[in-house]
Write a protein that holds these residues in place. Structure first.
Motif: not given
Length: 227
Positions: A2-24
């Motif tokens: 379980n990972v909380l990404v703060i600042g996920a609305g744009r930039g690195l936070g958005r990319v990281l959130s989607i990448m983590l989700a794709k990695r399961g």
């Protein structure tokens, strides 16, 4: 994980959130305003969107309670929320807008304190908390460019060091994510945010080992200088 990404609305936070989700992984994507977030970007079964305005202690507390009520334990938190204000891009420290300076300090420094205080109780013992700071916070830089940003990032690094001295059951890291091709960093970009996100994923997944005494690192886990 379980990972909380703060600042996920744009930039690195958005990319990281989607990448983590794709990695399961199970991702809690923290955005400043849910109603204005690009929610279409988060249409994954393993992404939950919540509000994490880092300068609003009430909102952070409400979100933490929401996670607690859902019995969510956080294995990791990555705080990517940060600002580089308009006047700081163009003016020196004697000329920069004071309001912009105050806003940068609230988001880039106080935001780390408030978010950590809110979500630390939700964290698994032995988990990892990554706060995005910057090479701009190093004393080895001159500081003439983006002066307020650099000052706040120096303070952010000290904040992380102080938090590490305050608690000992989670690993708290200050991270320089690289000069990325995002809205904030496009003028000096050297890498795409996907490269930084991939490095952070490998750190979170334990594929890149951090030494206990190395708490200011880049996105590949390499030690960064403080002076």
């Amino acid at each position: 994980m379980n990972v909380l990404v703060i600042g996920a609305g744009r930039g690195l936070g958005r990319v990281l959130s989607i990448m983590l989700a794709k990695r399961g992984h199970q991702v809690i994507a923290g955005v400043r305003r849910k109603e204005t977030a690009a929610l279409d970007n988060f249409k994954y079964d393993n992404i939950m969107v919540c509000q994490t305005d880092v300068v609003n202690e009430k909102i952070l507390s409400e979100t933490a309670l929401e996670l607690k009520n859902k019995n969510i334990t956080l294995n990791a938190v990555v705080q990517t929320a940060g600002v580089l204000m308009a006047s700081d891009r163009e003016k020196n420290l004697l000329e920069a807008d004071v309001y912009d300076f105050k806003t940068a300090f609230e988001v880039n420094v106080l935001g780390i304190v408030l978010a950590f205080r809110a979500f630390y109780p939700m964290m698994e013992k032995g988990g990892i908390y990554i706060a995005q700071t910057s090479e701009g916070g190093c004393f080895c830089g001159g500081g003439a460019v983006f002066p307020a940003y650099g000052i706040t990032k120096t303070a952010a690094n000290k904040t992380v060091q102080t938090l590490r001295s305050t608690v000992d059951d989670v690993n708290i890291i200050a991270m320089h994510p690289g000069r990325m091709n995002t809205d904030m960093g496009r003028t000096t970009a050297q890498i795409e945010p996907e490269e930084a996100a991939a490095g952070i994923c490998e750190i979170l997944e334990g594929k890149r080992t951090l030494r206990d005494d190395e708490w200011f690192v880049d996105y590949l886990g390499r030690k960064m200088p403080l002076q």
